[in-house]
Enzyme design. Structure first.
Site, PDB file in Angstrom:
ATOM      1  CB  SER A   1      19.399  21.235  19.175  1.00 58.73           C
ATOM      2  OG  SER A   1      19.418  20.411  20.315  1.00 58.73           O
ATOM      3  CE  LYS A   2      27.022  21.143  17.151  1.00 55.51           C
ATOM      4  NZ  LYS A   2      27.337  20.075  16.579  1.00 55.51           N
ATOM      5  NE  ARG A   3      18.365  19.560  23.657  1.00 55.43           N
ATOM      6  CZ  ARG A   3      17.425  18.656  23.626  1.00 55.43           C
ATOM      7  NH1 ARG A   3      17.622  17.470  24.167  1.00 55.43           N
ATOM      8  NH2 ARG A   3      16.255  18.917  23.097  1.00 55.43           N
ATOM      9  CG  HIS A   4      18.830  15.678  19.330  1.00 55.37           C
ATOM     10  ND1 HIS A   4      18.242  16.906  19.160  1.00 55.37           N
ATOM     11  CD2 HIS A   4      18.006  14.975  20.127  1.00 55.37           C
ATOM     12  CE1 HIS A   4      17.100  16.934  19.828  1.00 55.37           C
ATOM     13  NE2 HIS A   4      16.932  15.775  20.425  1.00 55.37           N
ATOM     14  N   GLY A   5      23.638  15.293  19.049  1.00 54.86           N
ATOM     15  CA  GLY A   5      24.846  14.785  18.377  1.00 54.86           C
ATOM     16  C   GLY A   5      25.148  15.622  17.148  1.00 54.86           C
TER      17      GLY A   5
END
Ligand code: GLU
Length: 468
Positions: A254-258
């Site tokens: 997801s987004k929080r992985h970059g």
């Protein structure tokens, strides 16, 4: 086997993320390997979330990746239209057929009533599986009159056969769905729009899709789709459900992985061939374990039996490494063209070409270029220590370099030799200080390449600025 026909069927509700791109890629590779057709279909029946601009972005991201399709909304084809919102009449027509055959039925319940029914079943500890008996009591004469007056059409529900289904998935193996694990489900809603599972079957069926390769988040939907193929008497395509892509921490990517969208990788200076190479290896592997692969190599080696069951981990460091490898292999003129998007200075193609040749082996992301190439365009401010000896040595060097008529490596080295000899300096120190004078840094590409590219006037000027 019939000619292979596969499709990528994105919903235009956001950017093309790496999961979607990988699905598109596997379908593309399979079509190209088998000499089949790759179809792009836009699933835009979720009117609230679908946007034209997302469709345009999806198309441009797929084109950038080089995954060209043979039939699609922009180019047409024999089985169009390829946008679901333009196929509404087909969905209505085929739903009516099922109603006439007694395989589907009308439901006049309001959407809120269905929700209440669902909550009631859940509260009773039951699975929210609907049956005709539960839904038809809403079909009162009064309700029918009301719908007619308001010009609303009833929803259409499919009578899901209560039997076991076994789906032979090329990735997952045999997947069993026990009788009754799925209830009756809507084909058309009362707003006339089809549900995903229904539209998907109408389209895959009419478009003669032979293989459905997609993410395993759709595995549980497949039983509904297979039941619909059977209801229409259509051949069922071969299914292959690839596992989700996970982030390095093992949770769903997801987004929080970059960065997760193709656009983001493009703007950070990833080459499409690097991203394609990387995505292909998320859930598939080369028979000899080869890792750096061109698109042609991917096509010629692609087989469905090498798709893996296990979830793939998205490792951004590996992608960076792959990008660096593909940059090294990139045709230099192409690289000049692409680099223009990142380099915002007035520089000739010829000079940029030389700069890129010098930097090529060190670039991981093209967005690093402005920083990496900065000293070619601007004089550095970060100077080495200005000792009297250094000033003398490099003043000397200026004199020697100034004498050079033809600015080539041989003549430049000859000048270095003279200066080093008279200053009794070791090569290492001499070069390190010179590098700092010219670039303001202690590392970078070959010094001789830098000196050649900067040219005599600029090199002499920078050394003079240091000696001041
Ligand atoms: N529109 C669906 C999605 O984007 C397509 C799924 C499928 O390939 O059947 O998830």
């Amino acid at each position: 086997m019939d000619d292979v026909r596969v499709r990528f069927a994105p919903s235009p509700t956001g950017y093309l993320h790496v999961g979607g791109a990988r699905t598109a890629l596997f379908n593309y590779l399979f079509a190209r390997k088998m000499g089949g057709r790759f179809i792009l279909r836009i699933e835009d029946t979720d009117i609230e979330r679908s946007e034209k601009v997302f469709e345009e972005q999806l198309i441009s991201a797929l084109k950038w990746l080089g995954l060209d399709w043979d039939e699609g909304p922009d180019i047409g084809g024999a089985y169009g239209p390829y946008r679901q919102s333009e196929r509404i009449n087909l969905y209505k027509e085929f739903a009516q057929r099922l109603v006439q055959d007694g395989k589907a039925y009308e439901v006049y319940a309001y959407p809120e009533e269905i929700e209440t029914l669902r909550d009631k079943l859940l509260a009773e500890g039951k699975a929210p599986h609907y049956t005709k008996e539960m839904l038809q009591p809403y079909n009162t004469d009064e309700r029918k009159r009301e719908y007619e007056e308001k010009g609303i059409t009833p929803a259409i529900y499919f009578s899901m056969p209560r039997k076991d289904y076994v789906i032979s998935d090329v990735v997952k193996g045999d997947v069993v769905f026990k009788a009754g694990s799925t209830g009756d489900f809507a084909l058309l809603r009362s707003n006339g729009m089809p549900t995903y599972n229904y539209a998907c079957v109408i389209d895959d069926g009419l478009m003669k899709i032979t293989h459905v390769l997609r993410g395993d988040d759709h595995l549980s939907n497949t039983v509904k789709q297979v039941a619909l193929y059977e209801a229409f008497g259509w051949p069922t395509p071969i299914f292959g459900h690839v596992s989700m892509i996970l982030g390095p921490d093992g949770s769903k990517l997801s987004k929080r992985h970059g960065a997760t969208s193709v656009e983001e990788f493009k703007s950070r200076g990833y080459l499409p061939e690097a991203l394609v190479n990387f995505l292909a290896l998320l859930g598939w592997s080369h028979p000899e374990g080869k890792e750096i692969l061109s698109k042609d190599e991917l096509i010629s080696n692609f087989t469905l039996d090498r798709l893996v069951k296990n979830a793939a981990i998205f490792n951004p460091e590996k992608l960076k490494w792959m990008n660096a490898e593909h940059i090294k292999m990139k045709d230099i003129d192409e690289l000049v063209r692409i680099s223009r998007q990142f380099i915002d200075v007035d520089v000739s193609d010829e000079k940029l070409r030389k700069i890129l040749i010098a930097l090529k082996d060190r670039i991981e992301e093209l967005s690093q270029l402005p920083e990496m190439a900065d000293f070619f365009f601007h004089r550095p401010t970060n100077m080495p220590e200005k000792t009297p000896e250094a000033v003398e040595t490099y003043n000397n060097l200026c004199l020697e370099l100034d004498k050079i008529e033809e600015w080539n490596q041989e003549n430049i080295y000859a000048a270095f030799k003279i200066v080093m000899k008279s200053a009794k300096l070791k090569g290492k120190n001499f070069y390190m200080t010179l590098r700092q004078i010219l670039t303001g840094r202690i590392e970078g590409p070959e010094l001789i390449d830098i000196i050649e590219i900067l040219g005599k006037d600029e090199v002499v000027a920078r050394i003079k600025a240091f000696c001041g």
